[in-house]
Design a protein around this motif. Structure first.
Motif, PDB file in Angstrom:
ATOM      1  N   GLY A 117      -7.997  -1.803  -7.720  1.00  0.00           N
ATOM      2  CA  GLY A 117      -7.188  -1.108  -6.728  1.00  0.00           C
ATOM      3  C   GLY A 117      -7.362   0.392  -6.762  1.00  0.00           C
ATOM      4  O   GLY A 117      -6.388   1.149  -6.723  1.00  0.00           O
ATOM      5  N   VAL A 118      -8.602   0.844  -6.852  1.00  0.00           N
ATOM      6  CA  VAL A 118      -8.879   2.276  -6.932  1.00  0.00           C
ATOM      7  C   VAL A 118      -8.551   2.951  -5.604  1.00  0.00           C
ATOM      8  O   VAL A 118      -9.058   2.563  -4.554  1.00  0.00           O
ATOM      9  CB  VAL A 118     -10.353   2.525  -7.300  1.00  0.00           C
ATOM     10  CG1 VAL A 118     -10.677   3.999  -7.228  1.00  0.00           C
ATOM     11  CG2 VAL A 118     -10.645   1.974  -8.685  1.00  0.00           C
ATOM     12  N   ALA A 119      -7.717   3.961  -5.669  1.00  0.00           N
ATOM     13  CA  ALA A 119      -7.320   4.691  -4.467  1.00  0.00           C
ATOM     14  C   ALA A 119      -8.395   5.699  -4.080  1.00  0.00           C
ATOM     15  O   ALA A 119      -9.183   6.134  -4.925  1.00  0.00           O
ATOM     16  CB  ALA A 119      -5.989   5.412  -4.714  1.00  0.00           C
ATOM     17  N   PRO A 120      -8.458   6.082  -2.798  1.00  0.00           N
ATOM     18  CA  PRO A 120      -9.407   7.125  -2.388  1.00  0.00           C
ATOM     19  C   PRO A 120      -9.125   8.427  -3.131  1.00  0.00           C
ATOM     20  O   PRO A 120      -7.991   8.729  -3.494  1.00  0.00           O
ATOM     21  CB  PRO A 120      -9.141   7.272  -0.888  1.00  0.00           C
ATOM     22  CG  PRO A 120      -8.506   5.987  -0.478  1.00  0.00           C
ATOM     23  CD  PRO A 120      -7.700   5.540  -1.661  1.00  0.00           C
ATOM     24  N   THR A 123     -11.513   8.057   2.978  1.00  0.00           N
ATOM     25  CA  THR A 123     -11.368   6.866   2.135  1.00  0.00           C
ATOM     26  C   THR A 123     -12.383   6.834   0.988  1.00  0.00           C
ATOM     27  O   THR A 123     -12.415   5.864   0.217  1.00  0.00           O
ATOM     28  CB  THR A 123     -11.521   5.589   2.971  1.00  0.00           C
ATOM     29  OG1 THR A 123     -12.873   5.492   3.461  1.00  0.00           O
ATOM     30  CG2 THR A 123     -10.553   5.586   4.146  1.00  0.00           C
ATOM     31  N   TRP A 135     -11.868  10.479  -9.251  1.00  0.00           N
ATOM     32  CA  TRP A 135     -11.441   9.893 -10.515  1.00  0.00           C
ATOM     33  C   TRP A 135     -12.318  10.462 -11.631  1.00  0.00           C
ATOM     34  O   TRP A 135     -13.540  10.363 -11.582  1.00  0.00           O
ATOM     35  CB  TRP A 135     -11.568   8.375 -10.474  1.00  0.00           C
ATOM     36  CG  TRP A 135     -10.589   7.716  -9.541  1.00  0.00           C
ATOM     37  CD1 TRP A 135     -10.630   7.718  -8.177  1.00  0.00           C
ATOM     38  CD2 TRP A 135      -9.426   6.983  -9.918  1.00  0.00           C
ATOM     39  NE1 TRP A 135      -9.561   7.026  -7.673  1.00  0.00           N
ATOM     40  CE2 TRP A 135      -8.797   6.553  -8.722  1.00  0.00           C
ATOM     41  CE3 TRP A 135      -8.849   6.633 -11.134  1.00  0.00           C
ATOM     42  CZ2 TRP A 135      -7.627   5.802  -8.718  1.00  0.00           C
ATOM     43  CZ3 TRP A 135      -7.691   5.876 -11.136  1.00  0.00           C
ATOM     44  CH2 TRP A 135      -7.082   5.480  -9.939  1.00  0.00           C
ATOM     45  N   ARG A 178     -14.213   7.113  -2.426  1.00  0.00           N
ATOM     46  CA  ARG A 178     -13.787   7.050  -3.832  1.00  0.00           C
ATOM     47  C   ARG A 178     -14.931   7.564  -4.692  1.00  0.00           C
ATOM     48  O   ARG A 178     -16.043   7.042  -4.633  1.00  0.00           O
ATOM     49  CB  ARG A 178     -13.428   5.617  -4.206  1.00  0.00           C
ATOM     50  CG  ARG A 178     -12.271   5.029  -3.392  1.00  0.00           C
ATOM     51  CD  ARG A 178     -12.325   3.521  -3.373  1.00  0.00           C
ATOM     52  NE  ARG A 178     -13.592   3.039  -2.830  1.00  0.00           N
ATOM     53  CZ  ARG A 178     -13.990   1.769  -2.870  1.00  0.00           C
ATOM     54  NH1 ARG A 178     -13.225   0.859  -3.430  1.00  0.00           N
ATOM     55  NH2 ARG A 178     -15.150   1.414  -2.357  1.00  0.00           N
ATOM     56  N   PRO A 197      -6.800  13.904  -3.427  1.00  0.00           N
ATOM     57  CA  PRO A 197      -6.166  13.178  -4.547  1.00  0.00           C
ATOM     58  C   PRO A 197      -7.085  13.166  -5.767  1.00  0.00           C
ATOM     59  O   PRO A 197      -8.290  12.914  -5.653  1.00  0.00           O
ATOM     60  CB  PRO A 197      -5.971  11.771  -3.988  1.00  0.00           C
ATOM     61  CG  PRO A 197      -6.044  11.920  -2.495  1.00  0.00           C
ATOM     62  CD  PRO A 197      -6.994  13.048  -2.251  1.00  0.00           C
TER      63      PRO A 197
END
Length: 643
Positions: free
Chosen positions: A285-288, A230, A291, A232, A258
């Motif tokens: 709403g930043v996804a795991p 999870t 980035w 980020r 991801p």
């Protein structure tokens, strides 16, 4: 107390304002110089012919221009002003037109893969030549956003306290990192850096040239995601290229992680296939996963929350906003309650941190619960034109703030052979940097050996000899300009011989000079040398990389040829802080894998600035480092006189 006193918000605001004013003034002066001077400086493209019209994906008209060459400073995405070449540039009018147009209608260019075609929004008629000029940047957002974000260093609340504690070096105790065994063997210092990065609050990793910084970042990311799916992670850098390089390395190591990219187009060929283009701005709403984005993009959520308070304060001001008022507006904005946007990411990784100024770093650092800084304070620093007080990067600042032992220096280079590595290691890395066993004995290997019966002067024979990995080619001249015919002729002869021997100008060799005018001269004389000496080979030299130190950092070649250019003492006295910057010199001499050739006059190394002009002992020590490099070449017999 560290030697960099803790900055105030007003200090940073004044610094940003001075930088903007100086850059604007220099750019404004440059665009009003003759076209040829603008082209040589890389801020204009002339002799453009309209070769066609088309429509983009949104159905908007575009014009395709063709030119013989494109100055290296231009990149896809640059904003330019297009006008008839026979009409002088009216800067006030151009700036007024630029500001009045919506962003979507501003002239953002695209370059073809061979950089021979320029695609520009709008429909321009054919018949006659066109010219593109880069315009001076607007104040917003280049200073407005950093000024606003700089308010965090005086902000109350958890976010402000966290950042203030980090900058002052008040960090949590060391943790014991948990790590799995890597797929590839790591060096001892890479393993130590990995353990620190997995759990320490702040990790500082110094990566000299070729020591695998990007590889290590990818390893850190993979293990962070393996320990907690999870997680980020924000990766931000000084350049888009560096961000894409990190994402590409992660894709190679583990395609299942991801990856998301903010601020890039889906069709951009630099992006790995597994990267999801997640728009042009960061949203909740930043996804795991990982980035990648610039610091300006990372600051987006903060700016959105801060801007209402900032504007409310601005509306109370009558007349021109002063620097002091701009700082006060940031204080007012940060005093308002903010949502927990610092929870967007668990870890912030700043690559090329040694090139990122403190104000720019503050646009990304508040996001993270932890921060990893990767850079090299011995390579190029941030560009600061007005004041060295805040010129140190976030990397420099943290190195001087944290307790000794927090930083980890990677000490094995996988790029340079033993001789090239030793020359840099002794001058800049305390003799600690070493070549890995697999590259220590690396030598230049021509695809087809140069004709041994060809009549060559001794200096040229030695320049081509694989058995001499380092050579200073001494040219006798008194150059008080930004170009040298003697050096360019020497470089051109070497490049022509190497190309005739089967070397690729795109993969095997590159030329580095501090000045664009010298780089342009090298390209022109190389074409001439190839035509005269090897007409039967029909060699293509259009792709030859002859560029500045800034453009070559991060790259590597089998052969690097450095042209020093300057030799006149009076001229050097005016620019010595630039020409004799040891960090610039270090970047230039650490790009090659097999052979380093430095072309110049001994007067360049003999130069010593007037002590009345020296405001920093560090700068004087820098010129001494360059002298030692030259004296080492004398001691080792690595000098050839060009005659």
């Amino acid at each position: 107390m560290n030697r960099f006193s803790f900055p105030s918000l007003l200090d940073l605001t004044e610094f940003l304002d001075r930088e903007f004013r100086m850059q604007y003034r220099e750019a404004a002066e440059l665009v009003q110089r003759p076209l040829q001077a603008r082209v040589e400086q890389g801020v204009a493209i002339g002799d453009l012919n309209v070769v066609g019209h088309q429509r983009n994906g949104n159905g908007r008209p575009e014009t395709v221009f063709e030119t013989g060459s494109v100055a290296s400073k231009f990149r896809t995405g640059d904003v330019v002003y297009c006008h008839r070449q026979d009409q002088p540039l009216d800067l006030p009018q151009a700036m007024q037109e630029f500001k009045q147009k919506p962003f979507r209608d501003r002239k953002i260019i695209r370059l073809s893969a061979d950089r021979k075609q320029v695609i520009l929004p709008g429909r321009y008629p054919g018949g006659g030549l066109w010219c593109l000029d880069q315009l001076p940047n607007e104040r917003f957002p280049l200073t407005a956003d950093p000024c606003l974000m700089a308010g965090v260093i005086e902000a109350e609340g958890a976010v402000g306290q966290k950042v203030q504690r980090w900058l002052s070096g008040d960090l949590a105790p060391f943790s014991v990192g948990r790590s799995r065994r890597g797929r590839r063997a790591l060096t001892g210092t890479q393993r130590r850096a990995l353990k620190r990065a997995l759990e320490d609050e702040i990790t500082i990793i110094q990566g000299p040239p070729g020591t695998g910084k990007t590889f290590l970042i990818a390893e850190i990311i993979e293990q962070l995601c393996s320990l907690d799916p999870t997680t980020r992670i924000l990766v931000t850098c000084f350049s888009h290229t560096a961000i894409d390089n990190v994402l590409r390395a992660v894709e190679i190591r583990n395609p299942a992680i991801p990856q998301f990219r903010i601020g890039r187009r889906e069709e951009d060929p630099a992006l790995p296939p597994g990267v999801v283009v997640a728009g042009n701005r960061l949203v909740p709403g930043v996804a795991p996963g990982v980035w990648g984005m610039t610091a300006f993009k990372a600051a987006g959520p903060w700016i959105s929350e801060l801007r209402p308070g900032y504007r409310e304060a601005a509306n109370r001001i009558v007349g021109t906003v002063t620097v002091e008022q701009r700082a006060e507006m940031a204080r007012i904005a940060w005093a308002a309650a903010l949502p927990p946007v610092d929870e967007y990411f668990d870890v912030v990784i700043i690559d090329e941190a040694s090139q990122m100024t403190l104000p720019n770093a503050l646009m990304a650092m508040p996001h993270g619960k932890r921060c990893i800084l990767v850079g090299d304070q011995k390579q190029l620093p941030p560009v600061a034109k007005t004041d060295a007080t805040f010129a140190p990067s976030i990397f420099d600042h943290m190195l001087d703030s944290v307790e000794s032992g927090r930083e980890v220096m990677l000490d094995v280079t996988h790029r340079m052979n033993r001789d090239i590595c030793q020359s840099a290691s002794e001058l800049f890395y305390g003799g600690v940097l070493q070549s890995s066993e697999d590259v220590q004995a690396r030598r230049l290997d021509y695809p087809s050996l140069p004709d041994p019966n060809r009549d060559r002067p001794d200096w040229l024979r030695r320049a081509l000899d694989p058995a001499e990995p380092i050579l200073f080619l001494s040219t006798d001249h008194d150059t008080g300009e930004e170009s040298s015919d003697e050096e360019a002729q020497c470089v051109a002869m070497i490049v022509a011989e190497m190309l005739a021997a089967g070397m690729s100008h795109e993969e095997n060799l590159a030329v580095v000079s501090a000045h664009r005018r010298q780089n342009a001269l090298v390209k022109r004389l190389t074409k001439q040398a190839v035509t005269e000496a090897f007409p039967e080979h029909e060699l293509d030299v259009d792709g030859l990389v002859s560029d500045t130190v800034e453009r070559i950092q991060g790259q590597q070649r089998d052969v690097i040829i450095v042209s020093l250019t300057g030799s006149d003492p009076d001229h050097l006295c005016l620019q010595w802080t630039f020409s004799h910057c040891p960090r610039r010199f270090n970047v230039a001499i650490t790009r090659p894998k097999s052979k380093l050739l430095v072309v110049g006059s001994p007067k360049f190394f003999h130069f010593t600035p007037d002590t009345d002009l020296v405001k920093s002992l560090d700068r004087l020590a820098g010129t001494a480092a360059l002298k030692r490099w030259y004296l080492d070449r004398l001691d080792r017999g690595q000098i050839a006189v060009v005659n």
